[in-house]
Design an enzyme around this catalytic site. Structure first.
Site, PDB file in Angstrom:
ATOM      1  N   ILE A  65       0.854  -1.198   0.000  1.00  0.00           N
ATOM      2  CA  ILE A  65       0.000   0.000   0.000  1.00  0.00           C
ATOM      3  C   ILE A  65       0.884   1.240   0.000  1.00  0.00           C
ATOM      4  O   ILE A  65       0.968   1.947   1.006  1.00  0.00           O
ATOM      5  CB  ILE A  65      -0.945   0.045   1.228  1.00  0.00           C
ATOM      6  CG1 ILE A  65      -1.580  -1.328   1.489  1.00  0.00           C
ATOM      7  CG2 ILE A  65      -2.042   1.077   1.019  1.00  0.00           C
ATOM      8  CD1 ILE A  65      -2.474  -1.359   2.721  1.00  0.00           C
ATOM      9  N   PRO A  66       1.587   1.530  -1.111  1.00  0.00           N
ATOM     10  CA  PRO A  66       2.371   2.749  -1.145  1.00  0.00           C
ATOM     11  C   PRO A  66       1.436   3.950  -1.025  1.00  0.00           C
ATOM     12  O   PRO A  66       0.285   3.888  -1.464  1.00  0.00           O
ATOM     13  CB  PRO A  66       3.063   2.707  -2.511  1.00  0.00           C
ATOM     14  CG  PRO A  66       2.251   1.769  -3.326  1.00  0.00           C
ATOM     15  CD  PRO A  66       1.668   0.781  -2.369  1.00  0.00           C
ATOM     16  N   HIS A  67       1.919   5.027  -0.409  1.00  0.00           N
ATOM     17  CA  HIS A  67       1.038   6.170  -0.214  1.00  0.00           C
ATOM     18  C   HIS A  67       1.854   7.421   0.069  1.00  0.00           C
ATOM     19  O   HIS A  67       2.992   7.321   0.534  1.00  0.00           O
ATOM     20  CB  HIS A  67       0.078   5.916   0.950  1.00  0.00           C
ATOM     21  CG  HIS A  67       0.756   5.505   2.227  1.00  0.00           C
ATOM     22  ND1 HIS A  67       0.991   4.182   2.537  1.00  0.00           N
ATOM     23  CD2 HIS A  67       1.270   6.218   3.245  1.00  0.00           C
ATOM     24  CE1 HIS A  67       1.604   4.108   3.705  1.00  0.00           C
ATOM     25  NE2 HIS A  67       1.800   5.336   4.158  1.00  0.00           N
ATOM     26  N   ALA A  68       1.297   8.555  -0.220  1.00  0.00           N
ATOM     27  CA  ALA A  68       1.939   9.826   0.148  1.00  0.00           C
ATOM     28  C   ALA A  68       0.920  10.942   0.143  1.00  0.00           C
ATOM     29  O   ALA A  68      -0.006  10.963  -0.672  1.00  0.00           O
ATOM     30  CB  ALA A  68       3.066  10.159  -0.823  1.00  0.00           C
TER      31      ALA A  68
END
Lengths: 154, 456
Positions: A65-68
């Site tokens: 779950i990559p996120h920014a």
């Protein structure tokens, strides 16, 4: 807040071929750019990489779950990819990831960002849900699977 | 079917917190148990456990990679694990927890110690500053008081003979340790307020309080004055960058010490000395009845919040008086601080049918904590049944405090529980002191046993 509402058929890539996680991020970010969620692809990818440095977003069970939160994001949104092969994401349980959810949120959108992340984390703990995502035949299928699971859990 | 409550938490407070929560839920569902999971995430606590949830739970599972406060789970069987393990296999964690989450004496003791540390970390404001000062003088006063007691072992006037071991012990205890008490108290109160720059004016102000004869009250005031003056100076004085190095070594210590010192000498010292003299004279010449009433009040204060602010106020009062050679309140306070856990422990022993197996095990822990003068040992029982337990322990402690003062028992060391009793001369009127402790223990035990309903 519903995960399903943050996604769209156009931002679900099934059987994507990619060698590294960065390739997956890029492909998904391009889709979010097309939909007007992300305004600056490079800037957003930089923030995603920055977040990844603080600790892996490979949460295990073959999922990442990559996120920014980023200045380059206009409104909160989600994109999903399923890759043909597992990709090394340095996940905590050592599994390679083949399911990616990329979360984009504007700098000040703390609430929706945390909700999306926590909701996804909860959803993904259900084995039958992960199974269904891997068996989904079309983006439409994916949305239906998510909708069904969200209903069950609410 | 078991009732389970759980808390999940991780340092970033996002994904793992929720994954662990979900995994435990799925696991409980599969096994047919009821579960409620509180997530302590960066968005705050969600699905918060209520007191009722906790009271009804059979066990508590904590899956966390950060420190989770366990105070509210006192007396409950707790199973600790990490989010990683909970995520990997919720079913296994729940099975393990149901098997292994037991209340054992060692775990209870450890839990209380941890709770004490958490409680002191949560103190704030004036109370925190005062307790920082008090906690720094306790070891000094223990060492000093016991050296003096040992000196008396050679005879009550043995220290008057120069060059004798008795005289040496007296100068270690009375001459050095007790002389440090008020300065260190003031120094660390100021330190707690203004950080390191507070130490200098605090020590100096405390030393002046000693010299003026303003005792521990003067020391406390000196500490607060020194602390807040230093804090004010630190904020208001702006030096050019090139001279900033002078701030901590010259400007702050000089100005803060001058201000504190002058206030102590010209303004505060004399009136506080008056109060202090009045206090010690009245305490030392008190009628037996008044002494017993004071003991009753101090004793009740020790029990009412079991190590909380009221308890610490009584304790700090008694410790401070040691510096003015007044030893009766210290004896009453320590004895009354021991009886709450001791009385409850005795109740779990004599009224077995009114306590669960877990509570009887926790009773053993309470006994260990009680003899060590850790009043907090009563908390698990008080938390589970406050309306019956708290009045019972207040009654017991009040009786013990009153009797200790009535018998004119003295205590020269501010801590140690029963372990200071065998040290010669540490306790004056030892036989009656023990009677006072036993009496309060019996009162508490009898009341708790009588009030508690029978367990099915």
């Amino acid at each position: 807040m519903n995960i399903k509402d943050l996604l769209s058929e156009g931002r679900i890539l099934l059987d994507l071929t990619a060698d590294a996680k960065e390739d997956v991020w890029k492909a998904l970010t391009n889709k979010m750019y097309e939909d007007g969620i992300v305004e600056d692809v490079e800037a957003y990818l930089k923030d995603v990489a920055e977040r990844e440095k603080q600790g892996t977003t490979g949460v295990g069970f073959g999922v990442a779950i990559p996120h920014a939160k980023s200045e380059a994001v206009k409104s909160a949104g989600l994109a999903m990819a399923r890759t043909a092969q597992g990709i090394d994401v340095a996940s905590l349980d050592g599994t390679k990831a083949d399911i990616f959810f990329l979360i984009a949120a504007p700098k000040d959108a703390d609430k929706v960002y945390l909700q999306a992340l926590s909701k996804l984390a909860r959803l993904l703990m259900h084995e039958n849900f992960r199974e269904s995502l891997r068996n989904a035949k079309s983006p439409r299928d994916v949305l239906d699977v998510i909708e069904k699971q969200e209903e069950q859990m609410s | 079917m078991a009732k389970i409550v759980a808390v999940t938490a991780c340092p970033t407070g996002i994904a793992h917190t929720y994954m662990a929560a979900e995994s435990l839920k799925v696991g409980a569902q599969k096994l047919g148990h009821e579960i409620k999971v509180e997530t302590m995430g960066s968005a705050g606590s969600e699905n918060k456990l209520t007191d009722e949830d906790i009271a009804q739970a059979d066990i508590v599972i904590i899956a966390a990679d950060t420190n989770v406060n366990t105070e509210r789970f006192a007396g409950k069987p707790i199973y600790m694990t990490s989010t990683g393990i909970a995520i990997k296999d919720g079913v296994a964690v729940i099975n393990e927890a149901l098997k292994k989450a037991t209340v054992t004496m060692e775990k209870e003791v450890a839990k209380i110690e941890e709770m004490k540390a958490q409680r002191s970390a949560q103190r704030s404001g004036v109370y925190k500053h005062l307790m920082t000062g008090v906690s720094h003088i306790i070891p000094i006063v223990v060492a000093g008081g016991l050296c003096i007691a040992l000196s008396f072992a050679f005879g009550i006037h043995a220290a008057e003979e120069e060059g004798s071991l008795a005289a040496a012990l007296m100068s270690i205890g009375g001459g050095a340790a007790f002389a440090l008490m008020v300065p260190v108290l003031a120094g660390y109160i100021a330190y707690s307020i203004a950080d390191r720059p507070g130490l200098t004016p605090g020590f100096i102000g405390g030393m002046l309080a000693n010299q003026i004869g303003a005792g521990f009250l003067g020391g406390i005031l000196a500490g607060f004055i020194a602390g807040y003056i230093t804090l004010g100076l630190k904020k208001s004085i702006k030096l050019p960058k090139s001279l900033e190095g002078l701030m901590p070594v010259l400007v702050l210590p000089l100005l803060s010490s001058l201000a504190t010192g002058l206030l102590m000498i010209y303004v505060i010292g004399t009136p506080v000395k008056g109060i202090m003299d009045w206090l010690t004279v009245s305490l030392n010449n008190m009628s037996t009845a008044n002494a017993a009433i004071l003991g009753l009040i101090l004793g009740a204060m020790m029990a009412v919040d079991m190590g909380g602010p009221v308890n610490k106020a009584a304790y700090a009062f008694a410790v401070g008086l040691l510096g003015s050679n007044t030893f009766e309140p210290m004896a009453a306070v320590m004895a009354a601080g021991m009886t709450p856990p001791l009385g409850i422990a005795l109740a779990t022993f004599i009224a077995k049918n009114k306590f669960t197996k877990e509570e009887r095990e926790a009773g053993k822990a309470a006994a260990v904590l009680g003899v060590s003068f850790i009043t907090e040992g009563a908390i698990p029982f008080a938390a589970a049944d406050p309306l019956r337990v708290i009045p019972s322990i207040i009654a017991g402690s009040a009786v013990t405090g009153a009797l200790s003062m009535f018998f004119r028992c003295t205590l020269r060391a501010p801590h140690g529980g029963i372990f200071v009793l065998p040290i010669p001369n540490a306790v004056g009127n030892l036989g009656f002191y023990i009677i006072a402790i036993i009496a309060g223990t019996l009162v508490t035990a009898a009341l708790v046993s009588a009030l508690k309903p029978r367990k099915q």
